[in-house]
Design a protein around this motif. Structure first.
Motif, PDB file in Angstrom:
ATOM      1  N   MET A  96      -3.749   0.518 -11.497  1.00 46.74           N
ATOM      2  CA  MET A  96      -3.021   1.787 -11.435  1.00 46.74           C
ATOM      3  C   MET A  96      -2.997   2.454 -12.820  1.00 46.74           C
ATOM      4  SD  MET A  96      -1.237   3.961  -9.710  1.00 46.74           S
ATOM      5  CE  MET A  96      -0.718   3.137  -8.222  1.00 46.74           C
ATOM      6  N   TYR A 117      -8.717   3.139  -8.212  1.00 45.58           N
ATOM      7  CA  TYR A 117      -8.210   4.506  -8.115  1.00 45.58           C
ATOM      8  C   TYR A 117      -9.257   5.445  -8.712  1.00 45.58           C
ATOM      9  CZ  TYR A 117      -3.798   2.244  -7.029  1.00 45.58           C
ATOM     10  OH  TYR A 117      -2.838   1.485  -6.453  1.00 45.58           O
ATOM     11  N   ASN A 175       2.071   1.643  -3.423  1.00 51.26           N
ATOM     12  CA  ASN A 175       1.046   2.183  -4.305  1.00 51.26           C
ATOM     13  C   ASN A 175       0.861   3.686  -4.089  1.00 51.26           C
ATOM     14  OD1 ASN A 175       0.570  -0.311  -5.449  1.00 51.26           O
ATOM     15  ND2 ASN A 175      -1.100  -0.824  -4.031  1.00 51.26           N
ATOM     16  N   ARG A 176       0.910   4.079  -2.828  1.00 44.82           N
ATOM     17  CA  ARG A 176       0.796   5.514  -2.556  1.00 44.82           C
ATOM     18  C   ARG A 176       1.979   6.268  -3.164  1.00 44.82           C
ATOM     19  NH1 ARG A 176      -2.816   6.986   1.563  1.00 44.82           N
ATOM     20  NH2 ARG A 176      -4.599   5.594   1.364  1.00 44.82           N
ATOM     21  N   ARG A 216      -0.121  16.970 -24.128  1.00 47.30           N
ATOM     22  CA  ARG A 216       1.242  16.647 -23.676  1.00 47.30           C
ATOM     23  C   ARG A 216       1.394  15.174 -23.298  1.00 47.30           C
ATOM     24  NH1 ARG A 216       4.202  21.283 -22.275  1.00 47.30           N
ATOM     25  NH2 ARG A 216       2.969  23.194 -22.378  1.00 47.30           N
ATOM     26  N   LEU A 224       2.981   9.528  -9.863  1.00 48.88           N
ATOM     27  CA  LEU A 224       2.134   9.755 -11.039  1.00 48.88           C
ATOM     28  C   LEU A 224       1.510  11.149 -11.009  1.00 48.88           C
ATOM     29  CD1 LEU A 224       1.133   8.369 -13.579  1.00 48.88           C
ATOM     30  CD2 LEU A 224      -0.774   7.438 -12.242  1.00 48.88           C
ATOM     31  N   ASN A 225       1.092  11.553  -9.819  1.00 52.52           N
ATOM     32  CA  ASN A 225       0.530  12.901  -9.704  1.00 52.52           C
ATOM     33  C   ASN A 225       1.585  13.963 -10.001  1.00 52.52           C
ATOM     34  OD1 ASN A 225      -2.289  12.680  -9.051  1.00 52.52           O
ATOM     35  ND2 ASN A 225      -1.696  11.884  -7.044  1.00 52.52           N
ATOM     36  N   THR A 282       3.718   5.335  -5.716  1.00 48.21           N
ATOM     37  CA  THR A 282       3.525   5.335  -7.167  1.00 48.21           C
ATOM     38  C   THR A 282       2.482   6.374  -7.587  1.00 48.21           C
ATOM     39  OG1 THR A 282       4.070   2.989  -7.189  1.00 48.21           O
ATOM     40  CG2 THR A 282       2.960   3.871  -9.136  1.00 48.21           C
ATOM     41  N   LEU A 283       1.420   6.440  -6.786  1.00 47.07           N
ATOM     42  CA  LEU A 283       0.379   7.425  -7.088  1.00 47.07           C
ATOM     43  C   LEU A 283       0.915   8.847  -6.951  1.00 47.07           C
ATOM     44  CD1 LEU A 283      -2.611   7.322  -7.891  1.00 47.07           C
ATOM     45  CD2 LEU A 283      -3.177   7.556  -5.457  1.00 47.07           C
ATOM     46  N   LEU A 302       0.865   7.097 -16.936  1.00 48.38           N
ATOM     47  CA  LEU A 302       1.070   8.345 -17.672  1.00 48.38           C
ATOM     48  C   LEU A 302       1.896   8.031 -18.922  1.00 48.38           C
ATOM     49  CD1 LEU A 302       0.973  11.453 -17.987  1.00 48.38           C
ATOM     50  CD2 LEU A 302       3.057  11.540 -16.594  1.00 48.38           C
ATOM     51  N   ALA A 306       4.224  13.569 -11.884  1.00 43.31           N
ATOM     52  CA  ALA A 306       4.489  13.547 -13.324  1.00 43.31           C
ATOM     53  C   ALA A 306       3.345  14.202 -14.087  1.00 43.31           C
ATOM     54  CB  ALA A 306       4.675  12.108 -13.777  1.00 43.31           C
ATOM     55  N   LEU A 307       2.114  13.949 -13.580  1.00 48.09           N
ATOM     56  CA  LEU A 307       0.969  14.562 -14.242  1.00 48.09           C
ATOM     57  C   LEU A 307       1.038  16.078 -14.169  1.00 48.09           C
ATOM     58  CD1 LEU A 307      -1.879  14.278 -15.559  1.00 48.09           C
ATOM     59  CD2 LEU A 307      -2.803  14.154 -13.228  1.00 48.09           C
ATOM     60  N   GLU A 308       1.374  16.552 -12.984  1.00 52.70           N
ATOM     61  CA  GLU A 308       1.443  17.999 -12.823  1.00 52.70           C
ATOM     62  C   GLU A 308       2.581  18.585 -13.651  1.00 52.70           C
ATOM     63  OE1 GLU A 308      -0.382  21.293 -11.602  1.00 52.70           O
ATOM     64  OE2 GLU A 308      -1.015  19.245 -11.091  1.00 52.70           O
ATOM     65  N   ARG A 331       0.830  -1.204   0.000  1.00 55.13           N
ATOM     66  CA  ARG A 331       0.000   0.000   0.000  1.00 55.13           C
ATOM     67  C   ARG A 331       0.862   1.252   0.000  1.00 55.13           C
ATOM     68  NH1 ARG A 331      -4.738   0.016   4.262  1.00 55.13           N
ATOM     69  NH2 ARG A 331      -5.104   1.952   3.082  1.00 55.13           N
ATOM     70  N   THR A 340       3.728  17.356 -16.368  1.00 56.49           N
ATOM     71  CA  THR A 340       3.339  17.290 -17.768  1.00 56.49           C
ATOM     72  C   THR A 340       2.365  18.416 -18.106  1.00 56.49           C
ATOM     73  OG1 THR A 340       3.607  14.909 -17.706  1.00 56.49           O
ATOM     74  CG2 THR A 340       2.330  15.817 -19.533  1.00 56.49           C
ATOM     75  N   ARG A 341       1.453  18.654 -17.158  1.00 56.31           N
ATOM     76  CA  ARG A 341       0.479  19.698 -17.425  1.00 56.31           C
ATOM     77  C   ARG A 341       1.111  21.083 -17.462  1.00 56.31           C
ATOM     78  NH1 ARG A 341      -4.630  19.264 -13.598  1.00 56.31           N
ATOM     79  NH2 ARG A 341      -5.147  21.113 -14.889  1.00 56.31           N
TER      80      ARG A 341
END
Lengths: 485, 164
Positions: free
Chosen positions: B99, B81, A265-266, B12, A272-273, A268-269, B102, A275-277, A262, A279-280
């Motif tokens: 999961m 998720y 996973n956190r 992107r 991911l967040n 990784t999340l 990206l 990387a998402l930010e 867990r 990227t944005r």
């Protein structure tokens, strides 16, 4: 009895009495007769014949009466001397003669006769003891029991002190008793030598047997679970408890692995967040944070995967172990069942009870040998006691150690014979006894006719010797040991 | 004729996720964040594909179970998720299994651009783009229209949930 008579003679001599018995009756008779005859002569001189006859008759009668009176009024020492003469005769009657009845000397006569009876009884006892000693000396194996018997001189000393003045007689005979005691101890030590050697031999032979049986594992198991089925169940239960503990630990490890997953996973999340930010927004700072977070998440993922893999492998192995234990348990139970029915090859093994009995027997042999050594040392070091005190020790030795020796060897024969029977009975006859038990022939092949004390060093008797309880004469039972300060 | 990827893909990157056997994607410009499904608060009288609400950046965002909305049977073993989608002040979220990933635009290929068909309204979610990532087809859906078809914005305005 002779002493008593001699003492009375001596006392008479002290008082000046004649050695030959006097005859006061005759003397008085002669005096009175002479007086009567004198009176008769005087009457004859006077010419009176009648007076002569009367005087002679009166003289004769008076002499007789005087003699009788003189005999009845004899002095007491004279009566005692006469009574002693009767008493010292070979055919002395059990009761005093009639002429002494009613006299105070009659009771003395009775006492003297009683002492004479006691002396005769003691003499018979001496002869009986001497006979027993000779019989026991003719049996070498039972020499230990014979050595505990009182020796001949010792018995004589006992009889010296058995009279009415035993204190004086015992004190006079004490040096002789000490010498006899030393001789008896020497005989005891010599008699104990073959027993000690035999005990050492048995101990040496039992030690490897017990050690080999213990090495085989049959006796290493707890004694409380003596039944083989219970031992198997206990073994399986122990293994099951261990597996349960391991399973509980594995469950806990799985829980921790879940927590780690867990967290991974956190992470990784979070990566991911980030990387998402990044990227944005196109921000380099977010990109670097995202990159580090991603590496952290990957590292956590690898660790979590490793933990999960190991946990799975352990779980699989635990399952395999449980299955193996269950299979082994079933096989063990089947083997135990075959042992119980006597059809399996394992039925030739030695039961734990037998091993335990052999261990106890070995311990008893050691204890007995140590007790013999301690008692022997005490006998050598301690000062020799007087006859009554040593007599007080003798029954203890007679009652304890020979009986213990005998009981030990009888028990050894029974247990070894039982073990041999239990081992050989269910087995195939062609295969013989199990290998670990390679004891001496007298241990493994013991039977009822075997000689328990036979060994290569000690002289082997020709016939089996059973333990004989020492016979104590009746006249010894009432004698109390003399106490020394 | 194959066109350059960056000129074709108007984003992107993509957030990709699985629903059933199909793989779907959402442009990163519309994804406000990713959350763990254990943060979902179920609503009383829950019915249909609405899984509940989730707190996100000071607001309450409705959660749409995409598998239920697409009528796809999902396995219960995979972790769930929440993907929060955002357009201006409007937000709602998708509940997915597994999961999300990206994928940058350089690793994706915009294979087809599909215009919404007015006649096919009501037959299902509209596929507005088809991507190809690592040789596998990834569909881009019109999640907003799907959400509007299930939960009209007026309902959220009355209830005060979300910014819709």
């Amino acid at each position: 009895m002779t002493d008593v008579g001699r003492d009375h003679h001596n006392s008479s001599n002290v008082h000046g009495a004649p050695s030959s018995p006097p005859s006061p009756t005759v003397a008085v008779f002669a005096v009175v007769l002479l007086a009567g005859l004198g009176a008769a002569g005087a009457a004859y001189g006077l010419g009176d014949l009648l007076g002569l006859g009367v005087g002679a008759g009166i003289a004769l009668a008076g002499a007789v009466v005087a003699a009788v009176a003189a005999g009845k009024s004899a002095p007491p020492d004279v009566k005692a001397i006469a009574l002693l003469d009767v008493l010292t005769a070979e055919d002395a009657p059990s009761t005093p003669p009639s002429r002494f009845r009613g006299e105070p000397w009659a009771s003395l006569y009775l006492m003297a006769i009683g002492d004479a009876e006691a002396q005769r009884t003691a003499t018979l006892a001496i002869q009986e003891v001497e006979r027993l000693r000779r019989e026991l000396e003719q049996k070498p194996v039972s020499a230990a029991a014979a050595a505990f018997e009182p020796g001949p001189s010792y018995a004589n000393d006992e009889l010296v002190g058995a009279g009415h003045d035993s204190e004086l007689s015992t004190a006079v005979a004490e040096p002789a008793v000490t010498n006899d005691r030393a001789a008896a101890l020497q005989a005891l030590a010599e008699a104990l030598d073959p027993i000690r050697e035999e005990l050492s031999t048995i101990e040496r032979e039992l030690e490897p047997v017990v050690a080999s049986l213990c090495v085989d594992g049959s006796a290493a198991l707890p004694v409380r679970d003596s039944t083989p089925a219970k031992m198997v169940d206990a073994l399986v239960q122990t293994a099951a408890d261990g597996i349960e503990d391991m399973a509980a630990g594995l469950m806990r490890a799985n829980e921790l692995a879940g927590v780690a997953e867990r967290v991974t996973n956190r992470a990784t999340l979070l990566a991911l967040n980030a990387a998402l930010e990044a990227t944005r927004s196109g921000s380099e700072a977010f990109a670097s944070i995202a990159e580090e977070t991603r590496r952290l998440a990957e590292y956590a993922r690898e660790a979590t995967d490793t933990i999960s893999r190991l946990s799975s492998e352990i779980e699989i192995k635990v399952g395999e172990t449980i299955s193996s234990i269950q299979t082994s348990s079933e096989d063990a139970k089947a083997a135990v069942a075959s042992i119980g029915s006597g059809t399996g090859s394992a039925s030739r093994g030695v039961a734990p009870e037998t091993v335990t009995a052999l261990q106890a027997l070995l311990l008893r042999v050691r204890t007995l040998r140590e007790r013999i050594a301690v008692r022997e040392e005490a006998s050598v070091v301690a000062p020799a006691p007087t006859a009554p005190e040593s007599r007080a020790d003798t029954p203890e030795i007679q009652e304890e150690e020979p009986a213990m020796i005998h009981a030990t060897f009888v028990e050894a024969e029974e247990r070894v014979a039982a073990a041999d029977t239990a081992v050989q009975a269910p087995a195939e006859p062609a295969e013989g006894p199990p290998q670990p038990v390679e004891g001496p022939p007298q241990l493994v092949e013991a039977d009822a006719s075997a000689e328990p004390l036979a060994s290569a060093e000690s002289p082997a008797p020709a016939e089996p010797v059973a333990y004989v309880e020492p016979k104590i004469p009746d006249w010894l039972e009432g004698i109390e040991p003399r106490q020394h300060g | 004729m194959e066109q350059p990827l960056r000129s074709v893909l108007a984003t992107r990157g993509l957030i990709t996720f699985n629903v059933g056997d199909a793989r779907y994607a959402a442009p990163v410009e519309e994804v406000a964040g990713l959350l763990d499904a254990d943060r979902i608060s179920p609503l009383p009288g829950r019915n249909g594909p609405m899984a509940g609400v989730v707190a996100f950046r000071g607001g309450v965002v409705p959660v749409l179970d995409l598998a239920a909305a697409l009528d796809v049977q999902e396995s219960n073993g995979a972790a769930a998720y929440v993907i929060v989608l955002e357009r201006g002040t409007d937000r709602f979220s998708l509940l997915v299994r597994g999961m999300p990933r990206l994928v940058l635009s350089r690793d994706a290929q915009h294979r087809d651009q599909v215009a919404p068909d007015p006649d096919s309204e009501g037959d299902g979610p509209a596929v507005i783009a088809v991507y190809e990532i690592a040789g596998r087809e990834v569909l881009g859906l019109d999640y907003w229209s799907l959400m509007d078809s299930i939960a009209p914005p007026a309902a959220f305005r009355l209830s005060g949930i979300g910014g819709r």
